[in-house]
Motif scaffolding. Sequence first.
Motif, PDB file in Angstrom:
ATOM      1  N   GLN A  86      38.191  39.977  42.068  1.00  0.00           N
ATOM      2  CA  GLN A  86      38.218  39.356  43.409  1.00  0.00           C
ATOM      3  C   GLN A  86      37.200  38.234  43.537  1.00  0.00           C
ATOM      4  OE1 GLN A  86      37.880  43.387  45.579  1.00  0.00           O
ATOM      5  NE2 GLN A  86      39.507  42.343  46.700  1.00  0.00           N
ATOM      6  N   GLY A  87      36.758  37.707  42.428  1.00  0.00           N
ATOM      7  CA  GLY A  87      35.817  36.596  42.413  1.00  0.00           C
ATOM      8  C   GLY A  87      36.057  35.806  41.141  1.00  0.00           C
ATOM      9  N   PRO A  88      35.321  34.722  40.953  1.00  0.00           N
ATOM     10  CA  PRO A  88      35.634  33.794  39.863  1.00  0.00           C
ATOM     11  C   PRO A  88      34.779  33.930  38.614  1.00  0.00           C
ATOM     12  CG  PRO A  88      34.211  32.745  41.458  1.00  0.00           C
ATOM     13  CD  PRO A  88      34.372  34.165  41.907  1.00  0.00           C
ATOM     14  N   GLN A  89      33.896  34.921  38.536  1.00  0.00           N
ATOM     15  CA  GLN A  89      32.894  34.862  37.469  1.00  0.00           C
ATOM     16  C   GLN A  89      33.446  35.110  36.071  1.00  0.00           C
ATOM     17  OE1 GLN A  89      28.736  35.800  38.633  1.00  0.00           O
ATOM     18  NE2 GLN A  89      29.732  37.313  39.944  1.00  0.00           N
ATOM     19  N   LEU A  90      34.340  36.099  35.932  1.00  0.00           N
ATOM     20  CA  LEU A  90      34.908  36.360  34.596  1.00  0.00           C
ATOM     21  C   LEU A  90      35.726  35.167  34.126  1.00  0.00           C
ATOM     22  CD1 LEU A  90      35.955  40.118  34.856  1.00  0.00           C
ATOM     23  CD2 LEU A  90      34.223  39.120  33.355  1.00  0.00           C
ATOM     24  N   ALA A 137      46.293  37.173  41.560  1.00  0.00           N
ATOM     25  CA  ALA A 137      46.965  37.380  40.257  1.00  0.00           C
ATOM     26  C   ALA A 137      45.940  37.543  39.141  1.00  0.00           C
ATOM     27  CB  ALA A 137      47.891  36.208  39.944  1.00  0.00           C
ATOM     28  N   THR A 138      46.390  38.188  38.066  1.00  0.00           N
ATOM     29  CA  THR A 138      45.586  38.368  36.850  1.00  0.00           C
ATOM     30  C   THR A 138      46.532  38.215  35.668  1.00  0.00           C
ATOM     31  OG1 THR A 138      44.010  39.866  37.935  1.00  0.00           O
ATOM     32  CG2 THR A 138      44.193  40.045  35.535  1.00  0.00           C
ATOM     33  N   ASP A 139      46.064  37.581  34.599  1.00  0.00           N
ATOM     34  CA  ASP A 139      46.893  37.454  33.391  1.00  0.00           C
ATOM     35  C   ASP A 139      47.353  38.832  32.938  1.00  0.00           C
ATOM     36  OD1 ASP A 139      46.697  34.735  33.148  1.00  0.00           O
ATOM     37  OD2 ASP A 139      44.998  34.810  31.750  1.00  0.00           O
ATOM     38  N   TYR A 188      46.191  48.198  41.226  1.00  0.00           N
ATOM     39  CA  TYR A 188      46.011  48.093  39.770  1.00  0.00           C
ATOM     40  C   TYR A 188      45.224  49.291  39.233  1.00  0.00           C
ATOM     41  CZ  TYR A 188      44.004  46.390  35.353  1.00  0.00           C
ATOM     42  OH  TYR A 188      43.591  46.282  34.053  1.00  0.00           O
ATOM     43  N   GLY A 189      44.186  49.678  39.923  1.00  0.00           N
ATOM     44  CA  GLY A 189      43.357  50.801  39.465  1.00  0.00           C
ATOM     45  C   GLY A 189      44.110  52.123  39.473  1.00  0.00           C
ATOM     46  N   VAL A 190      44.939  52.320  40.502  1.00  0.00           N
ATOM     47  CA  VAL A 190      45.741  53.539  40.593  1.00  0.00           C
ATOM     48  C   VAL A 190      46.793  53.561  39.475  1.00  0.00           C
ATOM     49  CG1 VAL A 190      47.449  54.765  42.006  1.00  0.00           C
ATOM     50  CG2 VAL A 190      45.360  53.812  43.078  1.00  0.00           C
ATOM     51  N   PRO A 194      39.616  39.842  35.203  1.00  0.00           N
ATOM     52  CA  PRO A 194      39.482  38.564  35.918  1.00  0.00           C
ATOM     53  C   PRO A 194      40.531  38.398  37.015  1.00  0.00           C
ATOM     54  CG  PRO A 194      39.490  38.240  33.515  1.00  0.00           C
ATOM     55  CD  PRO A 194      39.932  39.650  33.776  1.00  0.00           C
ATOM     56  N   SER A 195      40.167  37.644  38.033  1.00  0.00           N
ATOM     57  CA  SER A 195      41.109  37.217  39.076  1.00  0.00           C
ATOM     58  C   SER A 195      41.344  35.726  38.889  1.00  0.00           C
ATOM     59  CB  SER A 195      40.509  37.447  40.464  1.00  0.00           C
ATOM     60  OG  SER A 195      40.426  38.815  40.762  1.00  0.00           O
ATOM     61  N   ILE A 196      42.613  35.332  38.794  1.00  0.00           N
ATOM     62  CA  ILE A 196      42.903  33.906  38.589  1.00  0.00           C
ATOM     63  C   ILE A 196      42.409  33.103  39.802  1.00  0.00           C
ATOM     64  CG2 ILE A 196      44.772  32.206  38.364  1.00  0.00           C
ATOM     65  CD1 ILE A 196      46.280  34.326  36.686  1.00  0.00           C
TER      66      ILE A 196
END
Lengths: 411, 411
Positions: A199-203, A388-390, A100-102, A376-378
Amino acid sequence: MSARQVADAVNAARLLESIEALAAFGARDDGGVDRPALGERDIEARRFLIDRARALGCSVHVDACANLFFCREGDAALAPVMTGSHIDTQPAGGKLDGCYGVLAGFEVLAALNDANVPTRRPLEVAIWTNEEGTRFSPGAMGSSAFVEPSRMARYAHVQDAEGTTLSAALQRHVSAFPELPPRAQQDAAHAFVELHIEQGPQLEKAEVPLAVVSGIQGVRWYAFHVQGIAAHAGTTPMPLRRDAMTLAIALHRELDAIAHELGRADTRVTFGRWNIAPNSINTIPSAVSFTVDFRHPDARVLGAFDEHAQAIAQSHGARIEALFAHAPVAFNPSVLSRIDEACRALDTRALHLTSGAFHDAMYLAKHCPSGMIFVPSIDGISHNPAEATDAGHLVLGARALAHCLTTLCND
Amino acid sequence: MSARQVADAVNAARLLESIEALAAFGARDDGGVDRPALGERDIEARRFLIDRARALGCSVHVDACANLFFCREGDAALAPVMTGSHIDTQPAGGKLDGCYGVLAGFEVLAALNDANVPTRRPLEVAIWTNEEGTRFSPGAMGSSAFVEPSRMARYAHVQDAEGTTLSAALQRHVSAFPELPPRAQQDAAHAFVELHIEQGPQLEKAEVPLAVVSGIQGVRWYAFHVQGIAAHAGTTPMPLRRDAMTLAIALHRELDAIAHELGRADTRVTFGRWNIAPNSINTIPSAVSFTVDFRHPDARVLGAFDEHAQAIAQSHGARIEALFAHAPVAFNPSVLSRIDEACRALDTRALHLTSGAFHDAMYLAKHCPSGMIFVPSIDGISHNPAEATDAGHLVLGARALAHCLTTLCND
């Protein structure tokens, strides 16, 4: 404002298409991706991105660790602004970690072109080699070698599971792309910004679409080795036992308690790997080894944990083995303020977070002013085909990246 | 008193020599013995003992599970008194486990001859097949099949690691000893006394040379299966984790506490086998299974533990799997009083103990009045090449056995 223009020129469909297109190289039947660093599928994926970069009018360079640099020229002969991440994956990885970053970096290159916005400084998108560390250990080889080229001598001899050395894999990369001009490692950079999934649930829990990543936690990895005496589970009275698992669980309790006491809400502590011998239902365990992964953003807390861990091991007659340590990284306030500025310009809420995972930016931060953006990571899932991410969050992250890179390129 | 005469006729040198002689069949370089049930070395060892028994004037019979019976006739046509144990060993076993009981029985046969003492009832020494259960599972096949012949239908199909069935191994035994006359299973017996090493540390700690074994603990074997969620050790805040190892350790604490509360000083509880997935230093454990071996002489305590174990599993959302259970065995008071009488006659202190390990006498106790005698194990070590007992204790145990068998044979 040109930064806002570039952010608005980010093309959602093109970005999402590029994620699917890159995921085809090493696609797994379960929707995930398996693309080991410098393997055949990685080389095909790199060829795909080299072609895309050339079509965007960018130059392509390669360094001694097969890091690739895709450069859109600036108006002045100044150090470039860099972005990027990695495209190697876990064996059962997802489509987003690194990629995604690339690809968002590529989207910024395209948006700059589409908006016909020149920049003062060059903008470079980097692919850092072998970030995951699953083919060649350790991870983040490419970014760490770029920052500290002396590491290459050590890395060259590292072998993968089949006995191929990194050196041989790099040679294969040279043969695949003989035409690419070299780029020196440690070349000056004005700034580095890495966009990544959380890669975590905080967002997700906070229902906030972006994070300004203020730093990366420090980490300590330890193994504790406890010696007991194997004996018959039926014939040995409790007071005469030396049960290695009972001792290990007592150690676990003390280590867990001190980790929480020292680190409070920021503590991350994991007892992930256990080996029990002889591991038999009716034999008292004679030996137990277990690992501790302790992370915290505060170097003093990590240091205090080191001391307590030593003391706890000693008080139980256990052997403690230090496996790995990395100090916390604080990203550059000036780069972070540019990310904050991008979020304000895009009228987007952003959380300030510390990264729990390692990233290439951990090494780049030693080299130039650096920062990170998370989307965010779902369900917080990563290193998994279900990662996945929205789509809206993916696009918003790319727009924020476009905004702050454009600003930085005009410094 | 003839019983005292026979005890005095026990020949220390001959007993100790026979232990070394039998240990030659399957001798290991480290001083231990590796003699799987019904394997080639076991058959050679059996041939050696058959020859010795014949030299002592005994008849030799075999039953459908290859149990061997060496009989010294009595004056009356009455049910025999039986003794004996097993001669199969653990893969890295010692010279004494099982073998000592068989060879002490042989020594009693020889002592009766030497003292020229006739008995009213026949005396039979038995070798019970496959007590260890390491070649064919479960253990104590021979003694349990003798007591409950219906088990043979199930046992016949059991395979060893190489795919050989018990049935085929028994056929090989028949071919090796075609001349042996058959003995019916479930044949009446007046009493069974098994002499064995303690395989635990209690006699040694108490500095007492013999134990009158009042019974065998009951046992429960359970597996607990705990499900967590794998996640990144660095990115997942503690309150959002479901760490299977943390849950398993909480279960361990409750099970350990209730085991001690219910069983008090007689509790033996062992958490011996653990499997952790994915067992990675930086991944939160997603699944943990562990076993509980709980032993106690009181059936009510075992029953109460069953109920608590179910409730604890349920309260933690864990799955509980019952693997094995055996009720406590209480040996026959009248047989035990004959062993006490032998100890008094030999002016020897004896402890009353409950056996923590299983023995063939566990099954024989269902068939006829039974009891056991223990001699100390140095450092409590067994199932190990280092397994050892002071020679003086070995001789004293054989003398006590000689005394009580002679008494029982004259009932």
